[in-house]
Design a protein around this motif. Structure first.
Motif, mmCIF file in Angstrom:
data_model
loop_
_atom_site.group_PDB
_atom_site.id
_atom_site.type_symbol
_atom_site.label_atom_id
_atom_site.label_comp_id
_atom_site.label_asym_id
_atom_site.label_seq_id
_atom_site.Cartn_x
_atom_site.Cartn_y
_atom_site.Cartn_z
ATOM 1 N N LEU A 293 0.825 -1.214 0.000
ATOM 2 C CA LEU A 293 0.000 0.000 0.000
ATOM 3 C C LEU A 293 0.856 1.259 0.000
ATOM 4 O O LEU A 293 0.420 2.324 -0.431
ATOM 5 C CB LEU A 293 -0.925 -0.006 1.220
ATOM 6 N N LEU A 294 2.093 1.128 0.507
ATOM 7 C CA LEU A 294 2.977 2.296 0.561
ATOM 8 C C LEU A 294 3.571 2.651 -0.799
ATOM 9 O O LEU A 294 4.070 3.754 -0.977
ATOM 10 C CB LEU A 294 4.114 2.037 1.565
ATOM 11 N N VAL A 295 3.487 1.704 -1.750
ATOM 12 C CA VAL A 295 4.126 1.948 -3.056
ATOM 13 C C VAL A 295 3.633 3.232 -3.723
ATOM 14 O O VAL A 295 4.449 4.057 -4.153
ATOM 15 C CB VAL A 295 3.965 0.723 -3.981
ATOM 16 N N PRO A 296 2.306 3.455 -3.798
ATOM 17 C CA PRO A 296 1.847 4.715 -4.424
ATOM 18 C C PRO A 296 2.374 5.947 -3.711
ATOM 19 O O PRO A 296 2.702 6.947 -4.349
ATOM 20 C CB PRO A 296 0.321 4.641 -4.325
ATOM 21 N N LEU A 297 2.513 5.845 -2.379
ATOM 22 C CA LEU A 297 3.051 6.976 -1.613
ATOM 23 C C LEU A 297 4.491 7.253 -2.029
ATOM 24 O O LEU A 297 4.872 8.396 -2.279
ATOM 25 C CB LEU A 297 2.974 6.653 -0.121
ATOM 26 N N TRP A 298 5.276 6.160 -2.130
ATOM 27 C CA TRP A 298 6.665 6.307 -2.584
ATOM 28 C C TRP A 298 6.707 6.976 -3.955
ATOM 29 O O TRP A 298 7.536 7.843 -4.215
ATOM 30 C CB TRP A 298 7.350 4.935 -2.677
ATOM 31 N N MET A 299 5.798 6.527 -4.830
ATOM 32 C CA MET A 299 5.795 7.075 -6.183
ATOM 33 C C MET A 299 5.470 8.564 -6.166
ATOM 34 O O MET A 299 6.077 9.362 -6.886
ATOM 35 C CB MET A 299 4.797 6.321 -7.072
ATOM 36 N N VAL A 379 10.439 1.810 -7.863
ATOM 37 C CA VAL A 379 11.556 0.882 -7.667
ATOM 38 C C VAL A 379 11.849 0.710 -6.180
ATOM 39 O O VAL A 379 11.995 -0.423 -5.696
ATOM 40 C CB VAL A 379 12.810 1.397 -8.417
ATOM 41 N N ILE A 380 11.898 1.822 -5.458
ATOM 42 C CA ILE A 380 12.192 1.743 -4.023
ATOM 43 C C ILE A 380 11.086 0.976 -3.305
ATOM 44 O O ILE A 380 11.334 0.083 -2.496
ATOM 45 C CB ILE A 380 12.366 3.160 -3.429
ATOM 46 N N GLY A 381 9.830 1.326 -3.657
ATOM 47 C CA GLY A 381 8.694 0.642 -3.030
ATOM 48 C C GLY A 381 8.730 -0.858 -3.274
ATOM 49 O O GLY A 381 8.567 -1.653 -2.343
ATOM 50 N N LEU A 382 8.993 -1.248 -4.514
ATOM 51 C CA LEU A 382 8.993 -2.678 -4.829
ATOM 52 C C LEU A 382 10.188 -3.387 -4.209
ATOM 53 O O LEU A 382 10.094 -4.563 -3.852
ATOM 54 C CB LEU A 382 8.977 -2.881 -6.351
ATOM 55 N N THR A 383 11.319 -2.659 -4.094
ATOM 56 C CA THR A 383 12.473 -3.261 -3.414
ATOM 57 C C THR A 383 12.108 -3.581 -1.966
ATOM 58 O O THR A 383 12.432 -4.662 -1.457
ATOM 59 C CB THR A 383 13.673 -2.294 -3.442
ATOM 60 N N LEU A 384 11.405 -2.646 -1.314
ATOM 61 C CA LEU A 384 10.988 -2.890 0.070
ATOM 62 C C LEU A 384 9.998 -4.040 0.146
ATOM 63 O O LEU A 384 10.073 -4.883 1.045
ATOM 64 C CB LEU A 384 10.370 -1.616 0.657
ATOM 65 N N VAL A 385 9.082 -4.099 -0.811
ATOM 66 C CA VAL A 385 8.115 -5.198 -0.841
ATOM 67 C C VAL A 385 8.854 -6.522 -0.955
ATOM 68 O O VAL A 385 8.582 -7.484 -0.240
ATOM 69 C CB VAL A 385 7.139 -5.026 -2.022
ATOM 70 N N LYS A 386 9.852 -6.525 -1.860
ATOM 71 C CA LYS A 386 10.588 -7.767 -2.081
ATOM 72 C C LYS A 386 11.356 -8.162 -0.821
ATOM 73 O O LYS A 386 11.450 -9.345 -0.487
ATOM 74 C CB LYS A 386 11.538 -7.582 -3.255
ATOM 75 N N LEU A 387 11.895 -7.171 -0.132
ATOM 76 C CA LEU A 387 12.649 -7.470 1.093
ATOM 77 C C LEU A 387 11.737 -8.028 2.181
ATOM 78 O O LEU A 387 12.163 -8.836 3.001
ATOM 79 C CB LEU A 387 13.336 -6.202 1.607
ATOM 80 N N SER A 388 10.480 -7.568 2.189
ATOM 81 C CA SER A 388 9.594 -8.003 3.260
ATOM 82 C C SER A 388 8.839 -9.274 2.903
ATOM 83 O O SER A 388 8.229 -9.883 3.769
ATOM 84 C CB SER A 388 8.604 -6.887 3.594
ATOM 85 N N SER A 389 8.864 -9.643 1.640
ATOM 86 C CA SER A 389 8.144 -10.855 1.274
ATOM 87 C C SER A 389 9.046 -12.063 1.515
ATOM 88 O O SER A 389 10.268 -11.977 1.351
ATOM 89 C CB SER A 389 7.709 -10.808 -0.188
ATOM 90 N N HIS A 390 8.437 -13.137 1.918
ATOM 91 C CA HIS A 390 9.210 -14.333 2.238
ATOM 92 C C HIS A 390 8.855 -15.457 1.309
ATOM 93 O O HIS A 390 7.694 -15.695 1.034
ATOM 94 C CB HIS A 390 8.950 -14.761 3.680
ATOM 95 N N ARG A 391 9.886 -16.079 0.824
ATOM 96 C CA ARG A 391 9.625 -17.221 -0.027
ATOM 97 C C ARG A 391 10.492 -18.353 0.491
ATOM 98 O O ARG A 391 11.706 -18.197 0.591
ATOM 99 C CB ARG A 391 9.989 -16.868 -1.467
ATOM 100 N N ASN A 392 9.900 -19.462 0.838
ATOM 101 C CA ASN A 392 10.697 -20.588 1.328
ATOM 102 C C ASN A 392 11.545 -21.159 0.207
ATOM 103 O O ASN A 392 11.069 -21.367 -0.909
ATOM 104 C CB ASN A 392 9.762 -21.687 1.867
ATOM 105 N N ARG A 393 12.805 -21.342 0.540
ATOM 106 C CA ARG A 393 13.721 -21.907 -0.445
ATOM 107 C C ARG A 393 14.457 -23.053 0.207
ATOM 108 O O ARG A 393 14.958 -22.928 1.320
ATOM 109 C CB ARG A 393 14.728 -20.851 -0.887
ATOM 110 N N ASN A 394 14.537 -24.180 -0.488
ATOM 111 C CA ASN A 394 15.228 -25.331 0.084
ATOM 112 C C ASN A 394 16.646 -25.454 -0.437
ATOM 113 O O ASN A 394 17.508 -26.019 0.216
ATOM 114 C CB ASN A 394 14.457 -26.611 -0.243
#
Lengths: 417, 198
Positions: A293-299, A379-394
């Protein structure tokens, strides 16, 4: 006609001041001694078929690199292909034409109605991106001469902290945005102007350019491929393609046995380690949603910031700079040593015309600033989203966005086909 | 039941991957299509419009090649073969001779050759010329303007953006088709009657 007659003819010409080409001041003489007028020599430019041959070499090198990376899994092969590319595209073609700079030709073709795009430039832009969409950034691995020269000097790569990599990794986006902005406003080709290695390829450049190149190579000994990872604007586009590539290079040919031998093999920090989701799932999802939700704010913030700096940004445009100079210091109009001001006065353009033109360019920069800032916010917003998203990796897997497909990690994997 | 659960996320991820790949592919194709409208099979090279050039001298300083790939050329068709050549001699030359102190060219790159009285032929020695345009200025001011600058394509490395074009005060640098890479005065007559209202 003797000397004195000529001086008499000359006088009115000097008095009228301006050069007159419309009528020849001194008509061509009719020679009596059978003098034959020599022709003005016109040495031809590089042959057209050679330009297309460059495209052929690009396709051939890309095919070879892709085969070595994806099928053959040979670091040696990649290395020698990159040496060839360095010699051909770097030292023989002197770093020009290159896919990185071709971004600007494409942008100019879109925005400037009078610009004619050489088809070869279009091919140089599009072919590596299409290949990246299918097989990852094999262009970076072994075809780009800028990458090759840095790859060869990466003797003692150190691992940068993740947070620093993330922050520095934002620079290419900004560089890409600025390059597009300056090309779209027909101001200049930023990427070509600050190409750090083209001076080395030519063995001839001004001091700053060679210094920049030497600096990049020196840093490159410890921080592998600094230009590719933290500056290259074409790498941004290749990264997007590679993220969703169909068949990216893998570290293991079959199944990962979790031996961890490859963990430190990547000089670019592009191997993702196995990770388990930490913390409470629910709060993780909530955080992710909040960041989304913060992405539009960043933009919005970015766009506003971008539009606010449009005046200094526009200074790099020749016309805007001249207009600013002439408005701020009108006395330089009389300054014969100021070449730009003198030429402007000679051309007979009025001050109003110049100011109107500069204002319209400035307004292009204003809207361009919004777009550029909005893009950086995204870009900054999506970088933060990516940092906060978790994906299990084996397993240990290449980070498809940033992996340069150089193939070093493959040599470390004990699993063989 | 268990099987379904483990296979579902992979499917979703694959779907997103495929969708994004298609989107990126289509946008690439779109961009290429738009750009292709402007594309030409010919290659383009840099050239100077001699009618726009103001002989400011920056060509000598800003070329990435040393010495500059811009040289003076002589459009013989326009030349008046003057003895008192504004391009060859300094304005305050004390004799109409080839003596070094009379020559305008800082590198003595113009060869003056007697043809017949009172005519002289002027030839540019390109290996010496540095593209400073001093002779161009003299020839345009006092003569026919037959000496003018051109980018020499055997020397030019054809940068994507010419570093002289970036600083040219008169915007005299153009991208021209590689099939007709020179704009020599005389055989290139546009502007002959229009560039100067006088």
């Amino acid at each position: 006609m003797n000397r004195y007659q000529k001086i008499v003819y000359l006088l009115p010409a000097i008095l009228t001041g301006l050069p007159v080409w419309a009528q020849q001041r001194f008509p061509k003489p009719e020679f009596e001694t059978g003098y034959v007028q020599p022709a003005t020599s016109q040495p031809a430019p590089r042959m057209l078929f050679l330009e297309y041959f460059d495209v052929f070499v690009l396709v051939a090198a890309l095919t070879l690199a892709t085969w070595f990376v994806v099928r053959k899994r040979s670091r040696q092969g990649v290395l020698w292909t990159s040496v060839f590319s360095l010699l051909y595209f770097g030292f023989y073609r002197e770093g020009c034409i290159c896919s990185i700079g071709a971004i600007q030709n494409i942008v100019l073709a879109v925005f400037d109605p009078s610009y004619v795009l050489p088809f070869t430039a279009l091919l140089f832009f599009i072919i590596p991106l299409v290949v990246a969409l299918f097989y990852g950034r094999t262009f970076c691995a072994a075809v780009c001469p800028l990458g090759a020269i840095q790859d060869l000097v990466a003797f003692r790569p150190i691992e940068l902290p993740k947070w620093l990599q993330k922050i520095l990794g934002l620079i290419p986006y900004l560089y890409l945005g600025l390059a597009v902005l300056y090309a779209a406003t027909r101001s200049e080709f930023l990427i070509c102007r600050y190409d750090p290695f083209v001076g080395l390829f030519r063995f001839d450049a001004e001091f700053q350019m060679l210094l920049l190149g030497a600096l990049f190579l020196l840093v490159g000994v410890f921080v592998a491929r600094p230009y590719c990872r933290f500056f290259c604007p074409y790498g941004v586009l290749l990264g997007w393609m590679s993220t969703f590539s169909k068949k990216h290079m893998t570290i293991t040919p079959t199944n990962c046995i979790q031996c961890k031998l490859c963990a430190n093999s990547c000089p670019f920090g592009a191997i993702d380690e196995p990770v388990e989701e930490q913390g409470n799932r629910r709060s993780n999802v909530q955080r992710l949603m909040a960041y989304l939700l913060l992405v539009p704010l960043w933009m919005g913030i970015g766009g506003l910031a971008g539009s606010m700096v449009h005046v200094p940004l526009a200074k790099f445009n020749k016309t805007v700079y001249l207009a600013e100079q002439l408005v701020a210091n009108p006395e330089i109009k009389q300054d014969q040593n100021n070449i730009d001001a003198r030429t402007f006065m000679q051309k007979g353009k009025t001050m109003d015309e110049l100011v109107t033109e500069a204002q319209s360019i400035r307004s292009q920069f204003y809207w361009g600033g919004w777009v550029l800032g909005g893009f950086m916010g995204l870009v900054i917003g999506l970088t933060l989203v990516k940092l906060s998203s978790h994906r299990n990796r084996n397993d240990y897997v290449p980070d498809k966005t940033n992996c340069l497909s150089c193939g070093r990690c493959m040599d470390y994997c004990p699993v063989k086909n | 039941m268990n099987d379904k659960k483990t296979s579902k996320p992979t499917n979703r991820r694959e779907f997103i991957q495929k969708g994004m790949r298609a989107t990126l592919g289509l946008s690439l194709a779109g961009l290429a299509g738009v750009a292709a409208f402007k594309a030409s099979a010919d290659d383009y090279v840099w050239q100077i419009d001699p009618f726009k050039c103001v002989s400011c001298g920056r060509c000598a300083d800003y070329c990435v090649v040393t010495p500059s790939a811009v040289k003076c050329v002589h459009a013989y068709d326009l030349c008046g073969y003057c003895d008192l050549c504004g391009g060859y001699l300094k304005p305050d030359a004390n004799a109409l001779s080839t003596a070094a102190e009379n020559q305008l060219c800082p590198t003595a790159a113009i060869k003056r050759k007697f043809v017949e009285d009172p005519y002289f032929e002027y030839e540019i020695i390109e290996t010496l010329c540095i593209g400073c345009a001093k002779c161009v200025e003299g020839c345009s001011a006092f003569g026919n303007g037959s000496l003018h600058l051109q980018v020499r394509h055997d020397l030019c490395v054809n940068c994507n953006e010419c570093s002289i074009a970036r600083v040219c005060p008169a915007d005299a640098f153009l991208r021209v088709p590689a099939s007709s890479p020179y704009l020599i005065k005389g055989d290139f007559t546009t502007g002959n009657s229009t560039s100067n209202p006088t």
